[in-house]
Write an enzyme that holds these catalytic residues in place. Sequence first.
Site, PDB file in Angstrom:
ATOM      1  N   ARG A  25       0.866  -1.189   0.000  1.00 57.31           N
ATOM      2  CA  ARG A  25       0.000   0.000   0.000  1.00 57.31           C
ATOM      3  C   ARG A  25       0.897   1.232   0.000  1.00 57.31           C
ATOM      4  O   ARG A  25       1.279   1.739   1.045  1.00 57.31           O
ATOM      5  CB  ARG A  25      -0.907  -0.029   1.231  1.00 57.31           C
ATOM      6  CG  ARG A  25      -1.876   1.143   1.344  1.00 57.31           C
ATOM      7  CD  ARG A  25      -2.780   0.958   2.559  1.00 57.31           C
ATOM      8  NE  ARG A  25      -3.735   2.032   2.706  1.00 57.31           N
ATOM      9  CZ  ARG A  25      -3.467   3.188   3.325  1.00 57.31           C
ATOM     10  NH1 ARG A  25      -2.271   3.413   3.841  1.00 57.31           N
ATOM     11  NH2 ARG A  25      -4.410   4.120   3.428  1.00 57.31           N
ATOM     12  N   SER A  38     -12.951  -2.851   1.063  1.00 59.73           N
ATOM     13  CA  SER A  38     -13.230  -2.222   2.358  1.00 59.73           C
ATOM     14  C   SER A  38     -14.732  -1.992   2.464  1.00 59.73           C
ATOM     15  O   SER A  38     -15.327  -1.388   1.569  1.00 59.73           O
ATOM     16  CB  SER A  38     -12.524  -0.865   2.456  1.00 59.73           C
ATOM     17  OG  SER A  38     -11.139  -1.041   2.364  1.00 59.73           O
ATOM     18  N   LYS A  59      -4.436   6.342   8.688  1.00 60.78           N
ATOM     19  CA  LYS A  59      -5.291   6.781   7.575  1.00 60.78           C
ATOM     20  C   LYS A  59      -6.165   7.900   8.126  1.00 60.78           C
ATOM     21  O   LYS A  59      -6.856   7.704   9.139  1.00 60.78           O
ATOM     22  CB  LYS A  59      -6.148   5.601   7.093  1.00 60.78           C
ATOM     23  CG  LYS A  59      -6.952   5.869   5.836  1.00 60.78           C
ATOM     24  CD  LYS A  59      -7.640   4.590   5.360  1.00 60.78           C
ATOM     25  CE  LYS A  59      -8.139   4.691   3.936  1.00 60.78           C
ATOM     26  NZ  LYS A  59      -9.424   5.343   3.819  1.00 60.78           N
TER      27      LYS A  59
HETATM   28  N1  3NM Z   1      -7.994   1.415   6.349  1.00 58.06           N
HETATM   29  P1  3NM Z   1      -3.000   0.954  11.478  1.00 58.06           P
HETATM   30  S1  3NM Z   1      -7.979   2.021   8.804  1.00 58.06           S
HETATM   31  C1  3NM Z   1      -5.601   1.434   5.700  1.00 58.06           C
HETATM   32  O1  3NM Z   1     -10.948   1.801   8.319  1.00 58.06           O
HETATM   33  C2  3NM Z   1      -6.672   1.594   6.682  1.00 58.06           C
HETATM   34  O2  3NM Z   1     -10.761   1.133   6.263  1.00 58.06           O
HETATM   35  C3  3NM Z   1      -8.814   1.621   7.400  1.00 58.06           C
HETATM   36  O3  3NM Z   1      -3.432   1.271   9.980  1.00 58.06           O
HETATM   37  C4  3NM Z   1     -10.284   1.519   7.321  1.00 58.06           C
HETATM   38  O4  3NM Z   1      -2.896  -0.512  11.615  1.00 58.06           O
HETATM   39  C5  3NM Z   1      -6.495   1.923   8.021  1.00 58.06           C
HETATM   40  O5  3NM Z   1      -1.652   1.616  11.579  1.00 58.06           O
HETATM   41  C6  3NM Z   1      -5.177   2.171   8.690  1.00 58.06           C
HETATM   42  O6  3NM Z   1      -4.012   1.588  12.391  1.00 58.06           O
HETATM   43  C7  3NM Z   1      -4.688   0.993   9.461  1.00 58.06           C
END
Ligand code: 3NM
Length: 220
Positions: free
Chosen positions: A46, A118, A147
């Site tokens: 990503r 998603s 994000k």
């Molecule tokens: N998508 P971390 S949250 C890429 O809610 C991504 O769809 C999300 O990163 C969603 O593990 C997210 O560092 C970030 O929190 C996840």
Amino acid sequence: MVYAGEKEVRELLGVYFIMGSANCLKNPIEVLEDAIKGGITLFQFREKGAEALHGDEKKELAKSLQDICRKHHIPFIVNDDIELAIELDADGVHIGQDDESASKVRRRLGSNKLIGVSAHNVAQAKQAIIDGADYIGVGPIYPTVTKLDTEPVQGSTVIQSILRENIHIPIVGIGGITEKNAGDVIRFGADGVSVITAISHAPFPEKAAKKLASAVKIGH
Ligand code: 3NM
């Protein structure tokens, strides 16, 4: 890679590591190698954000990471960039709600690739199934700083409403997941956990992946 079916996909989602160069505190190649040693089950490239690589640099990094995955039989998934996935013959793609629909992506990739979507509510989960997705990513389960444009934090609510409606598709939780809460995400009903920071920012990614794997195992 050809997927035998849903059971195999549920197993692949166990410890799903997502990363791009901007997420890593050290060389992404080393981070991925360590994460694989620690027991990740799936990898998603990503490459996003202000400092993300583009063009040939992005492709070169993707190829290097894909080579490592191939060597260790870990499927290599590309986030959003369908052209790159096709060019590299990646094992699949993960797309969001604002990307090309999963049904179009399925037509372009063929039946033997993994497609993840998603999904933030029951309607999106149902649509993902209609469109031929292999799994859905549900989040953010917990607050995340990785994000910025996420939906509101959901905790267990969306996973549980999907399961209550008997919607049958492999589910991976995402957003703020750590070794401490990974077991809870499995107990909410997810098949696995996807993480960026918990592995990419860990002082020892191998150890972090190991702890996540054991939390997921206990959660099941
Ligand atoms: N998508 P971390 S949250 C890429 O809610 C991504 O769809 C999300 O990163 C969603 O593990 C997210 O560092 C970030 O929190 C996840």
